[in-house]
Design an enzyme around this catalytic site. Sequence first.
Site, short mmCIF file in Angstrom:
data_model
loop_
_atom_site.label_atom_id
_atom_site.label_comp_id
_atom_site.label_asym_id
_atom_site.label_seq_id
_atom_site.Cartn_x
_atom_site.Cartn_y
_atom_site.Cartn_z
N PRO A 1 -2.84 44.59 -14.39
CA PRO A 1 -2.45 43.23 -14.65
C PRO A 1 -3.49 42.49 -15.74
O PRO A 1 -3.38 41.24 -16.00
CB PRO A 1 -2.79 42.33 -13.28
CG PRO A 1 -3.63 43.19 -12.71
CD PRO A 1 -3.32 44.60 -12.90
N ASP B 1 0.81 46.70 -25.54
CA ASP B 1 1.65 45.95 -25.61
C ASP B 1 1.04 44.34 -25.56
O ASP B 1 -0.31 44.38 -25.64
CB ASP B 1 2.33 45.56 -24.10
CG ASP B 1 3.38 46.49 -23.78
OD1 ASP B 1 3.90 47.21 -24.67
OD2 ASP B 1 3.94 46.87 -22.45
N LYS C 1 5.93 42.64 -27.35
CA LYS C 1 7.37 42.26 -27.25
C LYS C 1 7.24 41.04 -26.43
O LYS C 1 6.75 40.74 -25.52
CB LYS C 1 8.23 43.40 -26.52
CG LYS C 1 8.51 44.54 -27.21
CD LYS C 1 9.10 45.61 -26.57
CE LYS C 1 10.47 45.41 -26.43
NZ LYS C 1 11.27 45.22 -28.03
N GLY D 1 0.58 46.14 -16.39
CA GLY D 1 1.12 46.54 -15.22
C GLY D 1 1.03 48.02 -14.95
O GLY D 1 0.22 48.68 -15.26
N ASP D 2 2.23 48.30 -14.38
CA ASP D 2 2.74 49.64 -14.05
C ASP D 2 3.68 50.06 -15.30
O ASP D 2 4.76 49.18 -15.24
CB ASP D 2 3.10 49.84 -12.72
CG ASP D 2 3.51 51.41 -12.54
OD1 ASP D 2 2.09 52.17 -12.26
OD2 ASP D 2 4.55 51.92 -12.61
N MET E 1 8.70 37.94 -15.47
CA MET E 1 9.25 37.13 -16.59
C MET E 1 10.34 36.01 -16.05
O MET E 1 11.34 35.92 -16.73
CB MET E 1 9.95 38.13 -17.50
CG MET E 1 9.01 39.26 -18.09
SD MET E 1 9.84 40.44 -19.09
CE MET E 1 10.43 41.62 -17.57
N ALA F 1 -2.54 36.77 -13.55
CA ALA F 1 -3.14 37.24 -12.07
C ALA F 1 -4.34 38.23 -12.32
O ALA F 1 -4.12 39.20 -13.29
CB ALA F 1 -2.13 38.13 -11.43
#
Length: 469
Positions: A225, A248, A270, A302-303, A383, A412
Amino acid sequence: MDHFPIFLRVEGRRIVLSGGGDAALAKLRLLLKTTAHITVFARGAAPEIQAWAEEGKLRLVERGMAPGDALCAALFYAADEDDAEDARTSAIARADGALVNVVDNLEDSQFITPAIVDRDPVTVAIGTEGAAPVLARAIKADLEERLPAALGPLARIGKTFRKAADALPFGRARRDFWRDYYFGAGPKTIRNGEVAVQEALDTLLADHLDRKARPGHVHFVGAGPGDPDLLTMKARRALDEADVVIHDRLISQPILELARREAIMIDAGKEGFGPSMSQTEINALIVHHARSGAQVVRLKSGDATVFGRLDEEIDAVSAERISWDIVPGITSASAAVAAIGQSLTKRERNSSVRFLTGHDMKGFADHDWAALARPGEVAAIYMGKKSARFIQGRLMMHGADRHTPVTVVENASRPEERILATTLDALPAALAAAEMTGPALTFYGLAPRDAAQARPDIDFPVPHAKEAF
């Protein structure tokens, strides 16, 4: 960063110090490890300084500094332990063109001396911008215990072998050779002496020269996160070995800084309902670099397996017969629910939890709203900020209790984390008032633990202790 860390070459150069007491002694014990020419100006210098002068380790001038005494000096230390004298000598040194450090005076210093772990020629410097010298010393003590004493001799032997290792292709081939030496062959043979280490280097080089170039590979890595402490050890190793990192938009800067400095960093960000690099372009980037032989890390927030469009990228590399693996990460829901002190599932409340996305490629995402509207349901909505009014409308249309708790966690696990506790009927207005701009995860059916315990009979918005607005 007010002080940029560098290693200054002082071999054969002058270092001048003014002072002959305890402060001067502390600096000189460190400076005498260098190959610089050290000159000390002091009246009544400490016996240790006089002894070093008699041994030829430094030049002692038993008077106060005068203009011209610091000419051609690389560094100057004002260690007179007297503010007025420090100001006088540092002014002379500046006029003579030397970089000045005034001991225990950060404001008037042009450079600072870090805490140092010495495994010559391996040197680790630790700085805290002068703000926390005790912390710097604690880190130094920890590293002193961790770094083996044999590290220095291994580095010295390795330095003599660098030209021979240049026979290997530049880049990954050389890095693999030196990694095998410092973490394998070298430590195993150092106890048998330098000759044994040299022989091991010759054997290791011959082995690496016979090896074929390692083919390109793609690691699909979950970056977690945002808190770098939540990155897995396997993810850190992948970043350390990566030739190319395609990341990302939401990856935090502290995590990006863990990548090798020489790695190519590509932002493939994105953004929902905003400008984006197309998935086709991202796929092509991954394939291009992997086919060139690079070790590629595709770094996802995240994952990687949760709303990360992972399958499309795996299909792209598989079609080119490129090897790949997945490194799981901590998904944002896990970090966010930890921030509010709750559990995603709880006996007699909910035996399942749904992971939803607020929007997909076609716009706002549709779900089984009737099932979600039942009492006791819990959902983690990724999202979901821009689709909050849509989600609210669908749930209330299907009979959801308007007082159902909703918690939004922004950023987070990061230092700028914020928590908004509200209810379903107030969700869009609360989000608008909060003006959240960072990535956020929405929990439907969960309130922060302190808010839930305040009124166990009913859930309603209560400001959370970590709320920042």
